[in-house]
Enzyme design. Structure first.
Site, PDB file in Angstrom:
ATOM      1  CB  THR A  95      17.950 105.009 -36.516  1.00  0.00           C
ATOM      2  OG1 THR A  95      17.317 104.203 -35.840  1.00  0.00           O
ATOM      3  CG2 THR A  95      17.310 106.464 -36.294  1.00  0.00           C
ATOM      4  NE  ARG A  98      11.163 100.011 -29.260  1.00  0.00           N
ATOM      5  CZ  ARG A  98      12.136 100.811 -30.138  1.00  0.00           C
ATOM      6  NH1 ARG A  98      11.887 101.253 -31.042  1.00  0.00           N
ATOM      7  NH2 ARG A  98      13.219 100.486 -29.670  1.00  0.00           N
ATOM      8  CB  VAL A  99       8.282 105.563 -28.587  1.00  0.00           C
ATOM      9  CG1 VAL A  99       8.853 106.757 -28.816  1.00  0.00           C
ATOM     10  CG2 VAL A  99       6.555 105.782 -29.224  1.00  0.00           C
ATOM     11  N   GLY A 100      11.045 104.268 -29.749  1.00  0.00           N
ATOM     12  CA  GLY A 100      12.334 103.947 -29.727  1.00  0.00           C
ATOM     13  C   GLY A 100      12.924 105.451 -28.945  1.00  0.00           C
ATOM     14  CG  ASP A 101      17.071 105.662 -30.092  1.00  0.00           C
ATOM     15  OD1 ASP A 101      16.586 104.581 -30.420  1.00  0.00           O
ATOM     16  OD2 ASP A 101      18.120 106.080 -30.597  1.00  0.00           O
ATOM     17  CB  THR A 150      21.844 104.029 -35.181  1.00  0.00           C
ATOM     18  OG1 THR A 150      20.755 103.124 -35.956  1.00  0.00           O
ATOM     19  CG2 THR A 150      23.237 103.732 -35.296  1.00  0.00           C
ATOM     20  N   GLY A 151      20.422 101.973 -33.205  1.00  0.00           N
ATOM     21  CA  GLY A 151      20.575 100.658 -32.729  1.00  0.00           C
ATOM     22  C   GLY A 151      19.348 100.684 -31.665  1.00  0.00           C
TER      23      GLY A 151
HETATM   24  N1  GLY Z   1      17.045 103.174 -32.816  1.00  0.00           N
HETATM   25  C1  GLY Z   1      15.984 102.972 -33.341  1.00  0.00           C
HETATM   26  C2  GLY Z   1      14.980 102.078 -32.404  1.00  0.00           C
HETATM   27  O1  GLY Z   1      15.403 101.750 -31.445  1.00  0.00           O
HETATM   28  O2  GLY Z   1      13.728 102.411 -32.380  1.00  0.00           O
END
Ligand code: GLY
Length: 292
Positions: A154, A182-185, A205-206
């Protein structure tokens, strides 16, 4: 006594020097932090070689390339999109959500529909090379998030402008070969990005799941409010994730923070993550301190 003019700064996760250069040059020409941060991360959204952000990003297990992004303005306004399928510049759609709607976040079909209503051209985000990599992946269908994937992930960026205002943005195609939906942070205000213009900002990120469970960027800004330096705040946030996740060695998480004085902090689980800082015409890639 004359008030000293703040030194503009752009800083971003990983080694994306073109992004910080774009934002930094804009800031030194008098642009607002908000305009600079948007244009900065757009560089990586348009970079077809970047398989973790924007067009050319890796798809989910069903072959959908879906983008997540958010942006925050110095006045605390925020906009976000999740599961955006037809537009490279998720950050710009997020900014439109912030500025043109009464909402903070639009998802999926509604986000794409809104983008087109706002004049964004419908685009195909799957590129020849990301499709080729996906076809390879289909042979084994093994879902295994890689640590420091291709040495990037990211892009999260923070900008401090010459007025002393801070803005931030975070944009990603999310984990490669994630589950459909799926949605991330990255688009979650408080997780992938948070800022308070009186204090500073943070981006992440991560592994999004670990970041969301700790609301990491919000935590960092609150720790800075309590007097911690950006470095101390990032270290505390990573250590909290380590405590929450016995399997922490299996994934990477990194935070980057900037306070109103222009101090920067960065910390991650695994060695190998770095960030780029643009300040006083210098664009520098700096290895982050890590827990392991
Ligand atoms: N940090 C990006 C994600 O996990 O989608």
């Amino acid at each position: 006594m004359m008030k000293r003019k703040p030194t503009p700064i752009s800083v971003a996760t990983w080694n994306f020097p073109k992004a910080t250069l774009k934002a930094g040059e804009m800031l030194y020409s008098g642009a607002t932090a908000l305009d600079a941060v948007e244009e900065g991360v757009k560089i990586e959204e348009a970079n077809l070689k970047n398989t973790t952000v924007g067009k050319g990003g890796a798809p989910d297990r069903e072959g959908n390339v879906t983008l997540d992004a958010c942006i925050m303005a110095p006045n605390g306004d925020a906009g976000a999109v999740v599961y955006l399928k037809n537009n490279t510049h998720a950050v710009s759609v997020a900014r439109k959500v912030m500025e043109e709607t009464p909402h903070v976040m639009l998802a999926g079909e509604g986000a794409d529909q809104f983008a087109q209503q706002q004049g964004f051209m419908k685009e195909e985000l799957f590129t020849e090379s990301s499709e080729k990599a996906y076809r390879e992946w289909l042979k084994n269908k093994e879902y295994k998030p890689l640590i420091n994937i291709e040495n990037h992930d990211t892009i999260g960026m923070l900008c401090l402008d010459e007025k002393g205002d801070i803005a931030g943005a975070c944009t990603s195609s999310g984990l490669s070969y994630k589950m459909n939906g799926r949605v991330g942070d990255s688009p979650i205000i408080g997780s992938g990005l948070f800022l308070d213009n009186e204090i500073g900002g943070a981006v992440a990120t991560g592994m999004g799941e670990a970041i969301m469970k700790s609301v990491g960027s919000f935590l960092i800004v609150e720790l800075m409010r309590q007097g911690k330096s950006p470095q101390e705040a990032c270290e505390t946030a990573v250590k909290r994730i380590i405590k929450q996740n016995p399997n922490y060695k299996d994934f990477q998480v990194a935070f980057l923070a900037l306070n109103k004085n222009g101090d920067i902090g960065s910390y991650c689980i695994h060695e190998g993550y770095s960030y780029v800082e643009y300040r006083d015409n210098k664009n520098t890639n700096i290895p982050s301190k890590s827990y392991l």
